[in-house]
Design a protein around this motif. Structure first.
Motif, PDB file in Angstrom:
ATOM      1  N   SER A  68       0.811  -1.222   0.000  1.00  0.00           N
ATOM      2  CA  SER A  68       0.000   0.000   0.000  1.00  0.00           C
ATOM      3  C   SER A  68       0.846   1.274   0.000  1.00  0.00           C
ATOM      4  O   SER A  68       0.411   2.304  -0.526  1.00  0.00           O
ATOM      5  N   SER A  69       2.058   1.226   0.541  1.00  0.00           N
ATOM      6  CA  SER A  69       2.888   2.438   0.604  1.00  0.00           C
ATOM      7  C   SER A  69       3.618   2.750  -0.702  1.00  0.00           C
ATOM      8  O   SER A  69       4.089   3.870  -0.882  1.00  0.00           O
ATOM      9  N   THR A  70       3.719   1.790  -1.595  1.00  0.00           N
ATOM     10  CA  THR A  70       4.443   2.003  -2.854  1.00  0.00           C
ATOM     11  C   THR A  70       3.575   1.756  -4.090  1.00  0.00           C
ATOM     12  O   THR A  70       4.048   1.933  -5.207  1.00  0.00           O
ATOM     13  N   ARG A  71       2.336   1.355  -3.894  1.00  0.00           N
ATOM     14  CA  ARG A  71       1.429   1.032  -5.000  1.00  0.00           C
ATOM     15  C   ARG A  71       1.076   2.294  -5.798  1.00  0.00           C
ATOM     16  O   ARG A  71       0.678   3.299  -5.219  1.00  0.00           O
ATOM     17  N   PRO A  72       1.196   2.231  -7.116  1.00  0.00           N
ATOM     18  CA  PRO A  72       0.761   3.376  -7.921  1.00  0.00           C
ATOM     19  C   PRO A  72      -0.766   3.454  -7.948  1.00  0.00           C
ATOM     20  O   PRO A  72      -1.453   2.462  -7.715  1.00  0.00           O
ATOM     21  N   ALA A  73      -1.275   4.629  -8.235  1.00  0.00           N
ATOM     22  CA  ALA A  73      -2.732   4.808  -8.313  1.00  0.00           C
ATOM     23  C   ALA A  73      -3.308   4.049  -9.497  1.00  0.00           C
ATOM     24  O   ALA A  73      -4.424   3.522  -9.429  1.00  0.00           O
ATOM     25  N   ARG A  74      -2.546   4.003 -10.596  1.00  0.00           N
ATOM     26  CA  ARG A  74      -2.985   3.301 -11.805  1.00  0.00           C
ATOM     27  C   ARG A  74      -1.792   2.571 -12.382  1.00  0.00           C
ATOM     28  O   ARG A  74      -0.653   2.920 -12.128  1.00  0.00           O
ATOM     29  N   LEU A  75      -2.083   1.583 -13.205  1.00  0.00           N
ATOM     30  CA  LEU A  75      -1.032   0.837 -13.871  1.00  0.00           C
ATOM     31  C   LEU A  75      -1.489   0.566 -15.294  1.00  0.00           C
ATOM     32  O   LEU A  75      -2.570   0.014 -15.515  1.00  0.00           O
ATOM     33  N   ARG A  76      -0.675   0.962 -16.232  1.00  0.00           N
ATOM     34  CA  ARG A  76      -0.984   0.712 -17.639  1.00  0.00           C
ATOM     35  C   ARG A  76       0.155  -0.100 -18.227  1.00  0.00           C
ATOM     36  O   ARG A  76       1.305   0.325 -18.187  1.00  0.00           O
ATOM     37  N   LEU A  77      -0.163  -1.277 -18.731  1.00  0.00           N
ATOM     38  CA  LEU A  77       0.847  -2.146 -19.332  1.00  0.00           C
ATOM     39  C   LEU A  77       1.038  -1.775 -20.795  1.00  0.00           C
ATOM     40  O   LEU A  77       0.084  -1.374 -21.473  1.00  0.00           O
ATOM     41  N   ASP A  78       2.246  -1.937 -21.268  1.00  0.00           N
ATOM     42  CA  ASP A  78       2.565  -1.674 -22.670  1.00  0.00           C
ATOM     43  C   ASP A  78       1.992  -2.814 -23.511  1.00  0.00           C
ATOM     44  O   ASP A  78       2.429  -3.962 -23.387  1.00  0.00           O
ATOM     45  N   PRO A  79       1.019  -2.552 -24.375  1.00  0.00           N
ATOM     46  CA  PRO A  79       0.402  -3.630 -25.153  1.00  0.00           C
ATOM     47  C   PRO A  79       1.356  -4.264 -26.167  1.00  0.00           C
ATOM     48  O   PRO A  79       1.119  -5.376 -26.618  1.00  0.00           O
ATOM     49  N   GLY A  80       2.445  -3.591 -26.502  1.00  0.00           N
ATOM     50  CA  GLY A  80       3.408  -4.141 -27.452  1.00  0.00           C
ATOM     51  C   GLY A  80       4.484  -4.990 -26.815  1.00  0.00           C
ATOM     52  O   GLY A  80       5.319  -5.575 -27.500  1.00  0.00           O
ATOM     53  N   GLN A  81       4.460  -5.087 -25.490  1.00  0.00           N
ATOM     54  CA  GLN A  81       5.473  -5.865 -24.776  1.00  0.00           C
ATOM     55  C   GLN A  81       4.856  -7.185 -24.322  1.00  0.00           C
ATOM     56  O   GLN A  81       3.805  -7.197 -23.685  1.00  0.00           O
ATOM     57  N   ARG A  82       5.512  -8.297 -24.661  1.00  0.00           N
ATOM     58  CA  ARG A  82       5.043  -9.636 -24.288  1.00  0.00           C
ATOM     59  C   ARG A  82       6.075 -10.294 -23.380  1.00  0.00           C
ATOM     60  O   ARG A  82       7.217 -10.522 -23.788  1.00  0.00           O
ATOM     61  N   TRP A  83       5.667 -10.576 -22.148  1.00  0.00           N
ATOM     62  CA  TRP A  83       6.547 -11.249 -21.192  1.00  0.00           C
ATOM     63  C   TRP A  83       6.495 -12.735 -21.485  1.00  0.00           C
ATOM     64  O   TRP A  83       5.416 -13.329 -21.502  1.00  0.00           O
ATOM     65  N   ILE A  84       7.654 -13.351 -21.712  1.00  0.00           N
ATOM     66  CA  ILE A  84       7.649 -14.720 -22.228  1.00  0.00           C
ATOM     67  C   ILE A  84       8.322 -15.757 -21.332  1.00  0.00           C
ATOM     68  O   ILE A  84       8.004 -16.937 -21.434  1.00  0.00           O
ATOM     69  N   ARG A  85       9.248 -15.347 -20.458  1.00  0.00           N
ATOM     70  CA  ARG A  85       9.924 -16.355 -19.634  1.00  0.00           C
ATOM     71  C   ARG A  85      10.513 -15.706 -18.397  1.00  0.00           C
ATOM     72  O   ARG A  85      11.001 -14.588 -18.444  1.00  0.00           O
ATOM     73  N   LEU A  86      10.468 -16.436 -17.287  1.00  0.00           N
ATOM     74  CA  LEU A  86      11.001 -15.959 -16.016  1.00  0.00           C
ATOM     75  C   LEU A  86      12.090 -16.896 -15.528  1.00  0.00           C
ATOM     76  O   LEU A  86      11.915 -18.114 -15.535  1.00  0.00           O
ATOM     77  N   GLU A  87      13.199 -16.329 -15.107  1.00  0.00           N
ATOM     78  CA  GLU A  87      14.270 -17.082 -14.452  1.00  0.00           C
ATOM     79  C   GLU A  87      14.442 -16.532 -13.044  1.00  0.00           C
ATOM     80  O   GLU A  87      14.670 -15.330 -12.881  1.00  0.00           O
ATOM     81  N   ILE A  88      14.320 -17.384 -12.053  1.00  0.00           N
ATOM     82  CA  ILE A  88      14.619 -16.985 -10.679  1.00  0.00           C
ATOM     83  C   ILE A  88      16.115 -17.196 -10.496  1.00  0.00           C
ATOM     84  O   ILE A  88      16.622 -18.308 -10.646  1.00  0.00           O
ATOM     85  N   VAL A  89      16.832 -16.134 -10.159  1.00  0.00           N
ATOM     86  CA  VAL A  89      18.284 -16.180 -10.010  1.00  0.00           C
ATOM     87  C   VAL A  89      18.663 -16.526  -8.572  1.00  0.00           C
ATOM     88  O   VAL A  89      19.559 -17.343  -8.337  1.00  0.00           O
ATOM     89  N   ALA A  90      17.989 -15.910  -7.603  1.00  0.00           N
ATOM     90  CA  ALA A  90      18.281 -16.168  -6.189  1.00  0.00           C
ATOM     91  C   ALA A  90      17.115 -15.696  -5.337  1.00  0.00           C
ATOM     92  O   ALA A  90      16.365 -14.799  -5.728  1.00  0.00           O
ATOM     93  N   THR A  91      16.966 -16.309  -4.178  1.00  0.00           N
ATOM     94  CA  THR A  91      15.995 -15.846  -3.195  1.00  0.00           C
ATOM     95  C   THR A  91      16.695 -15.732  -1.850  1.00  0.00           C
ATOM     96  O   THR A  91      17.632 -16.484  -1.566  1.00  0.00           O
TER      97      THR A  91
END
Length: 139
Positions: A68-91
């Motif tokens: 809640s302290s860092t959440r933007p009021a609105r969020l608009r995603l770029d329609p031309g950007q496609r997220w295709i793969r996630l790699e977890i590097v470290a936790t």
């Protein structure tokens, strides 16, 4: 010519692999979390669900899973950007009994037909008992 399926309708196909990379169908993995039928049990699980939300265009979930302290009021995603793969590097931390955690990851995307990556160290905290995204740590 057939119309291309939207990100949302593709995500609702029960056989569609979850974008988060677990190998499970979206309907059994991040889908229930996005719909509010469950919560992410760890910081890494929340990171995976947020990546999937970017991939399927679920801005409502992204905002709900933001602190809640860092959440933007609105969020608009770029329609031309496609997220295709996630790699977890470290936790670090972020487990069932922790209250904070970080996840280093590399997210792969395509934009205008070209590949790209985003490298980030995300910080997560518990708010009202559930994991939420706080912010990105500087490198």
């Amino acid at each position: 010519m057939a119309k291309r399926a939207s990100r949302r309708s593709a995500a609702e196909d029960p056989s569609w692999a979850c974008p988060c990379g677990t190998g499970l169908p979206y309907a059994d993995c991040c889908g229930p979390v996005h719909r509010g039928e469950g919560t992410a049990g760890t910081a890494e699980a929340l990171m995976r669900s947020r990546f999937s939300a970017f991939a399927v265009g679920d801005t409502d979930y992204l905002l709900r899973s933001w602190h809640s302290s860092t959440r933007p009021a609105r969020l608009r995603l770029d329609p031309g950007q496609r997220w295709i793969r996630l790699e977890i590097v470290a936790t670090e931390r972020g487990g069932l009994f922790d209250s904070t955690g970080t996840v280093a990851f590399r997210a792969h995307y395509r934009e205008a037909g070209r590949p790209g990556t985003l490298d980030e160290h995300s910080r997560f905290v518990r708010e009202d008992g559930r994991w939420v995204y706080l912010d990105a740590q500087p490198d």
